[in-house]
Scaffold this motif. Structure first.
Motif, PDB file in Angstrom:
ATOM      1  N   ALA A   1       0.539  -1.076  -0.018  1.00 55.15           N
ATOM      2  CA  ALA A   1       0.112  -0.320   0.524  1.00 55.15           C
ATOM      3  C   ALA A   1       1.192   0.679   0.036  1.00 55.15           C
ATOM      4  CB  ALA A   1      -0.800  -0.130   1.110  1.00 55.15           C
ATOM      5  N   ALA A   2       2.206   1.096   0.577  1.00 56.94           N
ATOM      6  CA  ALA A   2       3.234   2.569   0.876  1.00 56.94           C
ATOM      7  C   ALA A   2       3.230   2.169  -0.511  1.00 56.94           C
ATOM      8  CB  ALA A   2       3.780   2.492   2.145  1.00 56.94           C
TER       9      ALA A   2
ATOM     10  N   ASN B   1      -5.967   8.387  -9.888  1.00 59.91           N
ATOM     11  CA  ASN B   1      -4.398   7.775 -10.793  1.00 59.91           C
ATOM     12  C   ASN B   1      -4.317   6.385 -10.535  1.00 59.91           C
ATOM     13  OD1 ASN B   1      -3.995  10.793 -11.259  1.00 59.91           O
ATOM     14  ND2 ASN B   1      -3.463  10.789  -8.905  1.00 59.91           N
ATOM     15  N   VAL B   2      -4.223   5.527  -9.682  1.00 61.37           N
ATOM     16  CA  VAL B   2      -3.611   4.261  -9.315  1.00 61.37           C
ATOM     17  C   VAL B   2      -4.826   3.567  -9.806  1.00 61.37           C
ATOM     18  CG1 VAL B   2      -3.433   1.975  -8.086  1.00 61.37           C
ATOM     19  CG2 VAL B   2      -1.913   4.191  -7.707  1.00 61.37           C
ATOM     20  N   THR B   3      -5.944   4.029  -9.000  1.00 57.81           N
ATOM     21  CA  THR B   3      -7.713   3.469 -10.045  1.00 57.81           C
ATOM     22  C   THR B   3      -7.654   3.490 -11.408  1.00 57.81           C
ATOM     23  OG1 THR B   3      -8.628   4.121  -7.438  1.00 57.81           O
ATOM     24  CG2 THR B   3     -10.305   3.141  -9.996  1.00 57.81           C
ATOM     25  N   ARG B   4      -7.024   4.564 -12.236  1.00 52.67           N
ATOM     26  CA  ARG B   4      -7.589   4.478 -13.246  1.00 52.67           C
ATOM     27  C   ARG B   4      -6.352   3.893 -14.270  1.00 52.67           C
ATOM     28  NH1 ARG B   4      -2.815   6.674 -15.855  1.00 52.67           N
ATOM     29  NH2 ARG B   4      -2.694   8.471 -14.214  1.00 52.67           N
TER      30      ARG B   4
ATOM     31  N   MET C   1      -4.937  -3.388  -5.037  1.00 47.56           N
ATOM     32  CA  MET C   1      -5.496  -2.299  -5.751  1.00 47.56           C
ATOM     33  C   MET C   1      -6.896  -1.706  -5.292  1.00 47.56           C
ATOM     34  SD  MET C   1      -3.347  -1.491  -8.039  1.00 47.56           S
ATOM     35  CE  MET C   1      -1.877  -2.648  -8.652  1.00 47.56           C
ATOM     36  N   ALA C   2      -7.447  -1.728  -4.768  1.00 47.81           N
ATOM     37  CA  ALA C   2      -9.043  -1.373  -4.124  1.00 47.81           C
ATOM     38  C   ALA C   2      -8.379   0.281  -3.043  1.00 47.81           C
ATOM     39  CB  ALA C   2     -10.111  -1.776  -3.690  1.00 47.81           C
ATOM     40  N   ASP C   3      -8.840   1.506  -2.676  1.00 49.17           N
ATOM     41  CA  ASP C   3      -8.654   2.437  -1.772  1.00 49.17           C
ATOM     42  C   ASP C   3      -7.375   2.633  -1.974  1.00 49.17           C
ATOM     43  OD1 ASP C   3     -11.756   2.406  -1.909  1.00 49.17           O
ATOM     44  OD2 ASP C   3     -10.877   0.957  -0.813  1.00 49.17           O
TER      45      ASP C   3
END
Length: 219
Positions: free
Chosen positions: A144-145, A193-196, A187-189
């Protein structure tokens, strides 16, 4: 002689990466299915070509190559003028930024995603052992980091190496989709930009087709 691709028949881990490059680059190939459950990868014939007894591997008219990232780079460069450009060739800085992005994936993302996969897939299914929850929690926190840094990088560009899709993005498909299916959506939340970016990478037609149909010969 058509390229021979030694692989499992489903798109996952390193085999999935090579299969996606073959599809993206529109490269004809013959699939040679390696049945891991039967030990095909440990036979003398296979070990003579791949001394570690693993997949994927290719035989390109007698040229044997293993290790998924090496195979992907080889195919992307050999067939640079075909299909999707996966390694920038416009300039040295563009190539350097691609290599930087590929190094980011391999040094920062891949070790952690493998650690998670070992805990939630390999240990339960191969050794019939429960995951080490402390190890799993730490790996998820660490990744996550790393993805928080991805969020910053992707705030100024479309993909990890710039504004074009490359192998650096593709390499993230090795284990992540399988973990998401297992209920571990790292990949959630993680930011818009990461989501896109992840939605773009994981929904490419080549990957969707491989997930739906598995890996098949194209000759």
């Amino acid at each position: 002689m058509v390229l021979k691709f030694y692989s499992v028949p489903y798109a996952a881990s390193g085999c999935g990466l090579v299969a996606m490059v073959l599809v993206e680059k529109q490269i004809p190939f013959e699939l040679v299915v390696v049945d891991l459950a039967k030990g095909d990868h440990k036979t003398p014939e296979h070990l003579a070509k791949h001394p570690f007894g693993q997949v994927p591997m290719i035989d390109d008219d007698g040229f044997i190559l293993y290790e998924s990232r090496a195979i992907c780079r080889y195919l992307a460069e050999k067939y640079a003028d075909r299909g999707t450009p996966l390694i920038p060739t416009a300039s040295l800085p563009a190539k350097a930024l691609f290599e930087q992005a590929a190094s980011i994936e391999f040094a920062n993302f891949y070790p952690l995603i493998v650690k998670i996969a070992l805990e939630v897939v390999y240990k339960p299914r191969v050794h019939n052992l429960p995951p080490d929850e402390a190890v799993l929690a730490q790996a998820k926190s660490d990744i996550a980091a790393k993805l928080d840094v991805y969020e910053v990088i992707l705030s100024t560009q479309k993909y990890l190496g710039g504004n074009e899709f490359t192998l650096a993005d593709l390499f993230h498909l090795a284990y992540t989709p399988s973990l998401i299916k297992e209920g571990h959506n790292i990949m959630a939340d993680r930011g818009p930009n990461v989501t896109r970016w992840w939605n773009d990478v994981s929904s490419r037609p080549s990957w969707v087709k491989l997930q739906a149909e598995g890996i098949k010969s194209t000759i």
